[in-house]
Every structure is written in C-alpha cells, then in structure tokens.
Scaffold this motif. Structure first.
Motif, PDB file in Angstrom:
ATOM      1  N   GLU A  89      68.438  -8.363  49.122  1.00  0.00           N
ATOM      2  CA  GLU A  89      68.401  -7.922  47.726  1.00  0.00           C
ATOM      3  C   GLU A  89      68.542  -9.111  46.772  1.00  0.00           C
ATOM      4  N   ALA A  90      69.393 -10.073  47.134  1.00  0.00           N
ATOM      5  CA  ALA A  90      69.566 -11.265  46.304  1.00  0.00           C
ATOM      6  C   ALA A  90      68.280 -12.089  46.284  1.00  0.00           C
ATOM      7  N   LEU A  91      67.613 -12.198  47.419  1.00  0.00           N
ATOM      8  CA  LEU A  91      66.340 -12.917  47.477  1.00  0.00           C
ATOM      9  C   LEU A  91      65.309 -12.234  46.588  1.00  0.00           C
ATOM     10  N   GLU A  92      65.239 -10.924  46.670  1.00  0.00           N
ATOM     11  CA  GLU A  92      64.286 -10.174  45.849  1.00  0.00           C
ATOM     12  C   GLU A  92      64.557 -10.399  44.359  1.00  0.00           C
ATOM     13  N   ARG A  93      65.826 -10.328  43.966  1.00  0.00           N
ATOM     14  CA  ARG A  93      66.175 -10.561  42.553  1.00  0.00           C
ATOM     15  C   ARG A  93      65.847 -11.988  42.132  1.00  0.00           C
ATOM     16  N   ALA A  94      66.106 -12.945  43.009  1.00  0.00           N
ATOM     17  CA  ALA A  94      65.834 -14.354  42.688  1.00  0.00           C
ATOM     18  C   ALA A  94      64.341 -14.589  42.479  1.00  0.00           C
ATOM     19  N   VAL A  95      63.521 -13.996  43.335  1.00  0.00           N
ATOM     20  CA  VAL A  95      62.070 -14.149  43.193  1.00  0.00           C
ATOM     21  C   VAL A  95      61.593 -13.472  41.916  1.00  0.00           C
ATOM     22  N   GLN A  96      62.085 -12.271  41.635  1.00  0.00           N
ATOM     23  CA  GLN A  96      61.703 -11.575  40.408  1.00  0.00           C
ATOM     24  C   GLN A  96      62.113 -12.369  39.172  1.00  0.00           C
ATOM     25  N   ILE A 130      59.810 -15.397  38.751  1.00  0.00           N
ATOM     26  CA  ILE A 130      58.514 -14.988  38.207  1.00  0.00           C
ATOM     27  C   ILE A 130      58.630 -14.729  36.711  1.00  0.00           C
ATOM     28  N   ALA A 131      59.670 -14.011  36.300  1.00  0.00           N
ATOM     29  CA  ALA A 131      59.863 -13.707  34.879  1.00  0.00           C
ATOM     30  C   ALA A 131      60.060 -14.985  34.065  1.00  0.00           C
ATOM     31  N   GLN A 132      60.854 -15.913  34.579  1.00  0.00           N
ATOM     32  CA  GLN A 132      61.082 -17.168  33.869  1.00  0.00           C
ATOM     33  C   GLN A 132      59.804 -17.993  33.781  1.00  0.00           C
ATOM     34  N   ASN A 133      59.034 -18.031  34.865  1.00  0.00           N
ATOM     35  CA  ASN A 133      57.768 -18.760  34.838  1.00  0.00           C
ATOM     36  C   ASN A 133      56.818 -18.161  33.800  1.00  0.00           C
ATOM     37  N   ARG A 134      56.734 -16.839  33.759  1.00  0.00           N
ATOM     38  CA  ARG A 134      55.865 -16.190  32.761  1.00  0.00           C
ATOM     39  C   ARG A 134      56.305 -16.536  31.343  1.00  0.00           C
ATOM     40  N   ARG A 135      57.615 -16.574  31.131  1.00  0.00           N
ATOM     41  CA  ARG A 135      58.131 -16.919  29.799  1.00  0.00           C
ATOM     42  C   ARG A 135      57.757 -18.361  29.434  1.00  0.00           C
TER      43      ARG A 135
END
Length: 87
Positions: A60-67, A70-75
């Motif tokens: 779950e931590a890995l999933e949150r980290a990847v999400q 991705i969000a930070q990269n998009r920003r």
C-alpha cells in the motif's frame, strides 16, 4: 528579457536545463530498474500481502508513493508548461 541576459547567465540557464533533464531521466530510470527487479517476485509479494499485514502495508505504501510521484510530476509539467499526455 532573453536579449538582456549575459553570456554567463545564458550558460547557467543551459547548464541548469541540462542538469534538470539528466536528473529527471536518471530518476525515471532508477524507478524502472527497481520495478523491473521486483517484477520477478511480485506475484509472490501479492500472495503474501493477503496473509501478512506488514507486506500489505508495504504494498500500500508503494502504491501511494507511485501515485504521489505521478501527481507531483504532472504538477511540475504543468508549472513548466509542458504538454505531457495523460493516458
């Protein structure tokens, strides 16, 4: 504004752009390598997560980290005005 930059300032801008590009490429490569290493074991990891709370939390931590990544990269792309397709 660009016409007012000295040669030294232009060189700094180009150097910073090159370093930023290399950093983004390196981080992306490092993440792909880490994921590729883990892919061999991921079926076992998923199976273990069903019965092991620690493995489940790590997944779950890995999933949150990847999400989050991705969000930070998009920003960042948005701030820079880059047009990156969002599949």
């Amino acid at each position: 504004m660009i016409d007012m930059l000295s040669d030294k300032d232009r060189s700094k801008l180009v150097r910073n752009l090159a370093l930023s590009t290399q950093t983004v490429a390196s981080c992306g490569h490092a993440m792909r390598v880490a994921v590729a290493d883990m892919l061999q074991d991921f079926d076992n990891i998923r199976a273990m997560s069903e019965s092991d709370p620690q493995v489940l939390r790590l997944c779950e931590a890995l999933e949150r980290a990847v999400q989050d990544d991705i969000a930070q990269n998009r920003r960042v792309f948005q701030i820079l005005g880059l047009k990156i397709p969002q599949n």
